[in-house]
Structure formats: structure tokens, C-alpha cells
Design a protein around this motif. Sequence first.
Motif, PDB file in Angstrom:
ATOM      1  N   GLU A   1       0.832  -1.210   0.000  1.00 27.08           N
ATOM      2  CA  GLU A   1       0.000   0.000   0.000  1.00 27.08           C
ATOM      3  C   GLU A   1       0.863   1.255   0.000  1.00 27.08           C
ATOM      4  N   LEU A   2       1.915   1.280   0.795  1.00 31.82           N
ATOM      5  CA  LEU A   2       2.818   2.428   0.829  1.00 31.82           C
ATOM      6  C   LEU A   2       3.488   2.632  -0.525  1.00 31.82           C
ATOM      7  N   SER A   3       3.898   1.560  -1.170  1.00 31.54           N
ATOM      8  CA  SER A   3       4.513   1.647  -2.502  1.00 31.54           C
ATOM      9  C   SER A   3       3.523   2.202  -3.520  1.00 31.54           C
ATOM     10  N   ARG A   4       2.279   1.740  -3.428  1.00 30.72           N
ATOM     11  CA  ARG A   4       1.236   2.217  -4.345  1.00 30.72           C
ATOM     12  C   ARG A   4       0.996   3.717  -4.142  1.00 30.72           C
ATOM     13  N   LEU A   5       0.902   4.153  -2.895  1.00 25.72           N
ATOM     14  CA  LEU A   5       0.698   5.575  -2.604  1.00 25.72           C
ATOM     15  C   LEU A   5       1.873   6.418  -3.098  1.00 25.72           C
ATOM     16  N   ALA A   6       3.101   5.918  -2.901  1.00 20.17           N
ATOM     17  CA  ALA A   6       4.297   6.645  -3.351  1.00 20.17           C
ATOM     18  C   ALA A   6       4.306   6.783  -4.866  1.00 20.17           C
ATOM     19  N   GLN A   7       4.003   5.699  -5.572  1.00 24.08           N
ATOM     20  CA  GLN A   7       4.003   5.733  -7.034  1.00 24.08           C
ATOM     21  C   GLN A   7       2.945   6.699  -7.548  1.00 24.08           C
ATOM     22  N   SER A   8       1.764   6.646  -6.966  1.00 24.77           N
ATOM     23  CA  SER A   8       0.675   7.530  -7.384  1.00 24.77           C
ATOM     24  C   SER A   8       1.038   8.998  -7.154  1.00 24.77           C
ATOM     25  N   TYR A   9       1.609   9.300  -6.009  1.00 26.66           N
ATOM     26  CA  TYR A   9       2.008  10.675  -5.673  1.00 26.66           C
ATOM     27  C   TYR A   9       3.090  11.184  -6.635  1.00 26.66           C
ATOM     28  N   LEU A  10       4.125  10.385  -6.892  1.00 27.50           N
ATOM     29  CA  LEU A  10       5.213  10.824  -7.769  1.00 27.50           C
ATOM     30  C   LEU A  10       4.748  10.918  -9.230  1.00 27.50           C
ATOM     31  N   GLN A  11       3.830  10.042  -9.629  1.00 26.89           N
ATOM     32  CA  GLN A  11       3.253  10.132 -10.977  1.00 26.89           C
ATOM     33  C   GLN A  11       2.467  11.430 -11.109  1.00 26.89           C
ATOM     34  N   GLN A  12       1.694  11.787 -10.080  1.00 28.01           N
ATOM     35  CA  GLN A  12       0.934  13.032 -10.126  1.00 28.01           C
ATOM     36  C   GLN A  12       1.852  14.238 -10.274  1.00 28.01           C
ATOM     37  N   ARG A  13       2.961  14.247  -9.539  1.00 28.43           N
ATOM     38  CA  ARG A  13       3.928  15.359  -9.665  1.00 28.43           C
ATOM     39  C   ARG A  13       4.438  15.466 -11.096  1.00 28.43           C
ATOM     40  N   ALA A  14       4.827  14.333 -11.679  1.00 29.16           N
ATOM     41  CA  ALA A  14       5.361  14.345 -13.043  1.00 29.16           C
ATOM     42  C   ALA A  14       4.299  14.757 -14.053  1.00 29.16           C
ATOM     43  N   ASP A  15       3.063  14.319 -13.835  1.00 28.12           N
ATOM     44  CA  ASP A  15       1.981  14.681 -14.763  1.00 28.12           C
ATOM     45  C   ASP A  15       1.728  16.182 -14.778  1.00 28.12           C
ATOM     46  N   LEU A  16       2.015  16.864 -13.687  1.00 26.26           N
ATOM     47  CA  LEU A  16       1.755  18.307 -13.618  1.00 26.26           C
ATOM     48  C   LEU A  16       2.571  19.098 -14.636  1.00 26.26           C
ATOM     49  N   VAL A  17       3.786  18.664 -14.933  1.00 27.28           N
ATOM     50  CA  VAL A  17       4.610  19.403 -15.904  1.00 27.28           C
ATOM     51  C   VAL A  17       4.325  18.988 -17.347  1.00 27.28           C
ATOM     52  N   THR A  18       3.389  18.044 -17.532  1.00 28.27           N
ATOM     53  CA  THR A  18       3.042  17.604 -18.884  1.00 28.27           C
ATOM     54  C   THR A  18       1.637  18.041 -19.280  1.00 28.27           C
ATOM     55  N   ARG A  19       0.952  18.779 -18.410  1.00 28.56           N
ATOM     56  CA  ARG A  19      -0.429  19.203 -18.673  1.00 28.56           C
ATOM     57  C   ARG A  19      -0.486  20.213 -19.822  1.00 28.56           C
TER      58      ARG A  19
END
Length: 193
Positions: free
Chosen positions: A42-60
Motif C-alpha cells: 500500500e505504501l509503494s502504491r501511494l508513493a508511485q501515485s504521488y510521484l506520478q501526479q507530480r510528473a503529470d503536472l509538468v506535462t499538462r
Amino acid sequence: MHAHGSRIRVLAATLTAAVIAGAATASAASVPRAPAAADRAELSRLAQSYLQQRADLVTRPAAQAPVPEPPTAATPSMRAGLRTEFAVLVRRGRAYQQADGGYIRATVEVKVNDATLNGRTASLHLTEDTRLHHPLTPAQVAAGAPEYEAYALPHTLTFTRAPSGSWLLASDRPEPNDGGLAPSTQVARPHTT
């Protein structure tokens, strides 16, 4: 009188044993240990989701609005800090887009190097492997243009367990290489000593 003194000694011995057992339990709870497999997943899933969201912000695309909300699985103070960072990342992505086309998508992979649990706090030491893809044609890539910007960035993410039992992101400490440039998904370069 003798029986009364014996009861007092038995009661004292029982209380002493209970205090020692309680202290041992509290001490054992404060010793870092590996989280259970379900918690680690669960912690790994939350970390991946959070870091993916950060990266997606610069591609919007510049037309998209408003700035997305930080993850709900974060503490209130973490969410407050991320609101500011997320707005900066969106502005950065738009500036990149205006300058040279920016990025069109991001792929993020997370490798957990170590995980510890200490009471209601968990820490993940991980490496974020991210690719920020440029808006290039296959011909441009075939001609040697870089298809994406890639970076590997170590992080220490800290989570706290909420009263409901769910995990909440409490902090993110990226650890860039000394002297290296901060990735596009990081708002400020942390101090190095």
C-alpha cells in the motif's frame, strides 16, 4: 496483619510486572521494523501515485485548468504545502510548453529500497525513475533527437497511520546528487552540505 502484608506484596509484584510488561511493549513498538507485506504494498502504491501526479503536472496542456488537488491520502499540512508546489509545477510545465513544446507525458516507476515501520510512522527509501517525453515525431527520434528526459531520484517518504487505519503521506525528502540539477518535477533544490 501478616495476610494483609502478603496481599500488599502480591499486589506490588503484580503492578511491577504489569509496568515492566507495558514498558517492554512500548519499547518493542518504538523499535523500527519492516512493515507487513500488505502495508509495504500500500505504501509503494501511494508513493508511485504521488510521484506520478507530480510528473503529470509538468506535462499538462496549457489549456487545462484548474491546478489539481494534492492527494487525499496526505496529512493536512502536507496537502497545504503541495498545493503551492503543484501550482508552481503547472506554471513550469506551461512555460516549457511555450518555450519548446514541453513534455507530452510522463512515466514513473518506483523502486523501494528499504521500508521501516516505527509505531504509527512508516518510512520508504525509494528511487523514482521518471521519463518526461518530448513531443517528437518518430522521424525526429530516428534522426537522434532524445525521445525523453530521464532521471533517477532517491526519496525518503514518510507516512503516518490515520485513526481510520489508512496511510497518509506526511513528508517527501528528495535527495538529488550533489551539484546536480534538480529534476523538472522538483520545485526547489534542497540544501546540500
